[in-house]
Design a protein around this motif. Structure first.
Motif, PDB file in Angstrom:
ATOM      1  N   GLN A  16       0.835  -1.208   0.000  1.00  0.00           N
ATOM      2  CA  GLN A  16       0.000   0.000   0.000  1.00  0.00           C
ATOM      3  C   GLN A  16       0.869   1.257   0.000  1.00  0.00           C
ATOM      4  OE1 GLN A  16      -3.341   0.210  -0.345  1.00  0.00           O
ATOM      5  NE2 GLN A  16      -3.343  -2.006  -0.628  1.00  0.00           N
ATOM      6  N   LEU A  17       1.946   1.253   0.760  1.00  0.00           N
ATOM      7  CA  LEU A  17       2.858   2.400   0.762  1.00  0.00           C
ATOM      8  C   LEU A  17       3.536   2.566  -0.599  1.00  0.00           C
ATOM      9  CD1 LEU A  17       4.508   2.104   4.279  1.00  0.00           C
ATOM     10  CD2 LEU A  17       2.994   3.932   3.457  1.00  0.00           C
ATOM     11  N   TRP A  18       3.911   1.459  -1.219  1.00  0.00           N
ATOM     12  CA  TRP A  18       4.533   1.531  -2.545  1.00  0.00           C
ATOM     13  C   TRP A  18       3.560   2.132  -3.547  1.00  0.00           C
ATOM     14  CZ3 TRP A  18       3.282  -0.804  -7.223  1.00  0.00           C
ATOM     15  CH2 TRP A  18       4.209  -0.599  -8.238  1.00  0.00           C
ATOM     16  N   LEU A  19       2.287   1.716  -3.492  1.00  0.00           N
ATOM     17  CA  LEU A  19       1.298   2.280  -4.403  1.00  0.00           C
ATOM     18  C   LEU A  19       1.126   3.776  -4.198  1.00  0.00           C
ATOM     19  CD1 LEU A  19      -1.581  -0.365  -4.438  1.00  0.00           C
ATOM     20  CD2 LEU A  19       0.023   0.175  -6.284  1.00  0.00           C
ATOM     21  N   LYS A  20       1.151   4.188  -2.939  1.00  0.00           N
ATOM     22  CA  LYS A  20       0.920   5.601  -2.645  1.00  0.00           C
ATOM     23  C   LYS A  20       2.151   6.460  -2.880  1.00  0.00           C
ATOM     24  CE  LYS A  20      -1.132   8.723   0.620  1.00  0.00           C
ATOM     25  NZ  LYS A  20      -2.085   8.858   1.671  1.00  0.00           N
ATOM     26  N   TYR A  21       3.330   5.990  -2.462  1.00  0.00           N
ATOM     27  CA  TYR A  21       4.523   6.821  -2.509  1.00  0.00           C
ATOM     28  C   TYR A  21       5.613   6.313  -3.449  1.00  0.00           C
ATOM     29  CZ  TYR A  21       2.416   8.817   1.625  1.00  0.00           C
ATOM     30  OH  TYR A  21       1.549   9.408   2.496  1.00  0.00           O
ATOM     31  N   GLY A  22       5.494   5.083  -3.890  1.00  0.00           N
ATOM     32  CA  GLY A  22       6.494   4.524  -4.795  1.00  0.00           C
ATOM     33  C   GLY A  22       6.293   5.044  -6.195  1.00  0.00           C
ATOM     34  N   ASP A  23       7.023   4.465  -7.142  1.00  0.00           N
ATOM     35  CA  ASP A  23       6.928   4.889  -8.541  1.00  0.00           C
ATOM     36  C   ASP A  23       5.488   4.838  -8.983  1.00  0.00           C
ATOM     37  OD1 ASP A  23       7.020   5.245 -11.245  1.00  0.00           O
ATOM     38  OD2 ASP A  23       8.141   3.425 -11.659  1.00  0.00           O
ATOM     39  N   GLY A  24       4.917   3.644  -9.096  1.00  0.00           N
ATOM     40  CA  GLY A  24       3.507   3.494  -9.432  1.00  0.00           C
ATOM     41  C   GLY A  24       3.050   4.337 -10.599  1.00  0.00           C
ATOM     42  N   GLY A  25       3.939   4.842 -11.439  1.00  0.00           N
ATOM     43  CA  GLY A  25       3.540   5.628 -12.584  1.00  0.00           C
ATOM     44  C   GLY A  25       3.634   7.125 -12.380  1.00  0.00           C
ATOM     45  N   LYS A  26       4.063   7.576 -11.203  1.00  0.00           N
ATOM     46  CA  LYS A  26       4.130   9.012 -10.961  1.00  0.00           C
ATOM     47  C   LYS A  26       5.372   9.642 -11.562  1.00  0.00           C
ATOM     48  CE  LYS A  26       1.507   9.232  -6.676  1.00  0.00           C
ATOM     49  NZ  LYS A  26       1.532   9.612  -5.282  1.00  0.00           N
ATOM     50  N   ASP A  27       6.403   8.856 -11.731  1.00  0.00           N
ATOM     51  CA  ASP A  27       7.647   9.398 -12.257  1.00  0.00           C
ATOM     52  C   ASP A  27       7.471   9.852 -13.699  1.00  0.00           C
ATOM     53  OD1 ASP A  27       9.029   8.991  -9.922  1.00  0.00           O
ATOM     54  OD2 ASP A  27       9.871   7.075 -10.545  1.00  0.00           O
ATOM     55  N   PRO A  28       8.211  10.861 -14.088  1.00  0.00           N
ATOM     56  CA  PRO A  28       8.150  11.318 -15.482  1.00  0.00           C
ATOM     57  C   PRO A  28       8.550  10.194 -16.439  1.00  0.00           C
ATOM     58  CG  PRO A  28       9.343  12.888 -14.123  1.00  0.00           C
ATOM     59  CD  PRO A  28       9.118  11.669 -13.283  1.00  0.00           C
ATOM     60  N   LEU A  29       8.029  10.267 -17.642  1.00  0.00           N
ATOM     61  CA  LEU A  29       8.365   9.272 -18.666  1.00  0.00           C
ATOM     62  C   LEU A  29       9.805   9.414 -19.129  1.00  0.00           C
ATOM     63  CD1 LEU A  29       5.162   9.433 -20.912  1.00  0.00           C
ATOM     64  CD2 LEU A  29       5.777   7.654 -19.261  1.00  0.00           C
ATOM     65  N   TYR A  30      10.313  10.640 -19.138  1.00  0.00           N
ATOM     66  CA  TYR A  30      11.640  10.922 -19.675  1.00  0.00           C
ATOM     67  C   TYR A  30      12.429  11.792 -18.698  1.00  0.00           C
ATOM     68  CZ  TYR A  30       8.993   9.508 -23.779  1.00  0.00           C
ATOM     69  OH  TYR A  30       8.179   8.824 -24.648  1.00  0.00           O
ATOM     70  N   ASP A  31      13.740  11.828 -18.879  1.00  0.00           N
ATOM     71  CA  ASP A  31      14.604  12.625 -18.010  1.00  0.00           C
ATOM     72  C   ASP A  31      14.704  14.086 -18.443  1.00  0.00           C
ATOM     73  OD1 ASP A  31      15.180  10.471 -16.376  1.00  0.00           O
ATOM     74  OD2 ASP A  31      16.936   9.881 -17.548  1.00  0.00           O
ATOM     75  N   GLU A  32      14.125  14.423 -19.562  1.00  0.00           N
ATOM     76  CA  GLU A  32      14.156  15.796 -20.063  1.00  0.00           C
ATOM     77  C   GLU A  32      12.724  16.296 -20.207  1.00  0.00           C
ATOM     78  OE1 GLU A  32      14.565  14.692 -24.773  1.00  0.00           O
ATOM     79  OE2 GLU A  32      16.365  14.877 -23.567  1.00  0.00           O
ATOM     80  N   PRO A  33      12.518  17.602 -20.315  1.00  0.00           N
ATOM     81  CA  PRO A  33      11.168  18.134 -20.453  1.00  0.00           C
ATOM     82  C   PRO A  33      10.440  17.508 -21.648  1.00  0.00           C
ATOM     83  CG  PRO A  33      12.695  19.907 -20.015  1.00  0.00           C
ATOM     84  CD  PRO A  33      13.522  18.674 -20.277  1.00  0.00           C
ATOM     85  N   VAL A  92      -5.787  13.596 -22.283  1.00  0.00           N
ATOM     86  CA  VAL A  92      -5.049  13.615 -21.029  1.00  0.00           C
ATOM     87  C   VAL A  92      -3.624  13.975 -21.432  1.00  0.00           C
ATOM     88  CG1 VAL A  92      -4.235  12.287 -19.058  1.00  0.00           C
ATOM     89  CG2 VAL A  92      -6.514  11.851 -19.995  1.00  0.00           C
ATOM     90  N   VAL A  93      -3.075  14.997 -20.805  1.00  0.00           N
ATOM     91  CA  VAL A  93      -1.747  15.476 -21.183  1.00  0.00           C
ATOM     92  C   VAL A  93      -0.795  15.298 -20.007  1.00  0.00           C
ATOM     93  CG1 VAL A  93      -0.407  17.440 -22.026  1.00  0.00           C
ATOM     94  CG2 VAL A  93      -2.767  17.120 -22.800  1.00  0.00           C
ATOM     95  N   ASP A  94       0.320  14.657 -20.293  1.00  0.00           N
ATOM     96  CA  ASP A  94       1.382  14.438 -19.317  1.00  0.00           C
ATOM     97  C   ASP A  94       2.517  15.390 -19.678  1.00  0.00           C
ATOM     98  OD1 ASP A  94       3.546  13.595 -17.824  1.00  0.00           O
ATOM     99  OD2 ASP A  94       3.396  11.489 -18.409  1.00  0.00           O
ATOM    100  N   THR A  95       2.727  16.399 -18.839  1.00  0.00           N
ATOM    101  CA  THR A  95       3.795  17.372 -19.066  1.00  0.00           C
ATOM    102  C   THR A  95       4.806  17.246 -17.943  1.00  0.00           C
ATOM    103  OG1 THR A  95       2.130  18.850 -20.015  1.00  0.00           O
ATOM    104  CG2 THR A  95       4.292  19.789 -19.565  1.00  0.00           C
ATOM    105  N   ASN A  96       5.957  16.715 -18.280  1.00  0.00           N
ATOM    106  CA  ASN A  96       7.043  16.540 -17.295  1.00  0.00           C
ATOM    107  C   ASN A  96       6.599  15.753 -16.070  1.00  0.00           C
ATOM    108  OD1 ASN A  96       8.506  18.178 -19.043  1.00  0.00           O
ATOM    109  ND2 ASN A  96       8.147  20.017 -17.847  1.00  0.00           N
ATOM    110  N   GLY A  97       5.701  14.783 -16.265  1.00  0.00           N
ATOM    111  CA  GLY A  97       5.244  13.945 -15.156  1.00  0.00           C
ATOM    112  C   GLY A  97       3.986  14.424 -14.472  1.00  0.00           C
ATOM    113  N   SER A  98       3.436  15.543 -14.906  1.00  0.00           N
ATOM    114  CA  SER A  98       2.199  16.076 -14.338  1.00  0.00           C
ATOM    115  C   SER A  98       1.047  15.767 -15.294  1.00  0.00           C
ATOM    116  CB  SER A  98       2.333  17.584 -14.133  1.00  0.00           C
ATOM    117  OG  SER A  98       1.111  18.132 -13.704  1.00  0.00           O
ATOM    118  N   LEU A  99       0.140  14.881 -14.888  1.00  0.00           N
ATOM    119  CA  LEU A  99      -0.989  14.502 -15.728  1.00  0.00           C
ATOM    120  C   LEU A  99      -2.191  15.385 -15.448  1.00  0.00           C
ATOM    121  CD1 LEU A  99       0.738  11.822 -15.828  1.00  0.00           C
ATOM    122  CD2 LEU A  99      -1.430  10.715 -16.278  1.00  0.00           C
TER     123      LEU A  99
END
Length: 116
Positions: A16-33, A92-99
């Motif tokens: 449950q903690l991993w889902l809430k605070y782990g990667d779980g898809g929150k990280d940006p897709l790429y290392d650059e903008p 749905v737009v993902d901009t630098n990891g912000s959906l």
């Protein structure tokens, strides 16, 4: 038996903690903008966003949500961002990891530029 229950409780709690605070898809897709647009070819609002991004000179990646793998990835990222996947508008737009669902062009540009 008591030890098994303790291990099970720790495992479930960790998951449950991993889902809430782990990667779980929150990280940006790429290392650059970046800007990633999820939508449909038949969606006029999606096509308008793509045209506005082109006109503004913002490079973007376009993903068609009718592809099952794309939809699964999007839904995973939306759930991690606490966005409902039950019923939502496109794009749905993902901009630098912000959906964001149906963001304004100004929001996308300012979020993109913040990552430069």
């Amino acid at each position: 038996m008591k030890n098994l229950l303790i291990i099970l409780a720790i495992t479930i709690g960790s998951y449950q903690l991993w889902l809430k605070y782990g990667d779980g898809g929150k990280d940006p897709l790429y290392d650059e903008p970046y800007v990633a647009v999820y939508g449909r070819d038949s969606c006029s609002v999606t096509q308008k966003m793509l045209a506005e991004l082109r006109d503004a000179g913002i490079k973007y990646e376009y993903f068609v949500v009718d592809d099952e793998a794309t939809a699964d990835k999007l839904h995973s990222r939306m759930e991690a961002a606490d966005l409902s996947t039950r019923r939502y508008n496109l794009p749905v737009v993902d901009t630098n990891g912000s959906l964001v669902v149906r963001p304004t062009l100004d929001y996308v540009i300012s979020t993109y530029n913040a990552g430069l």
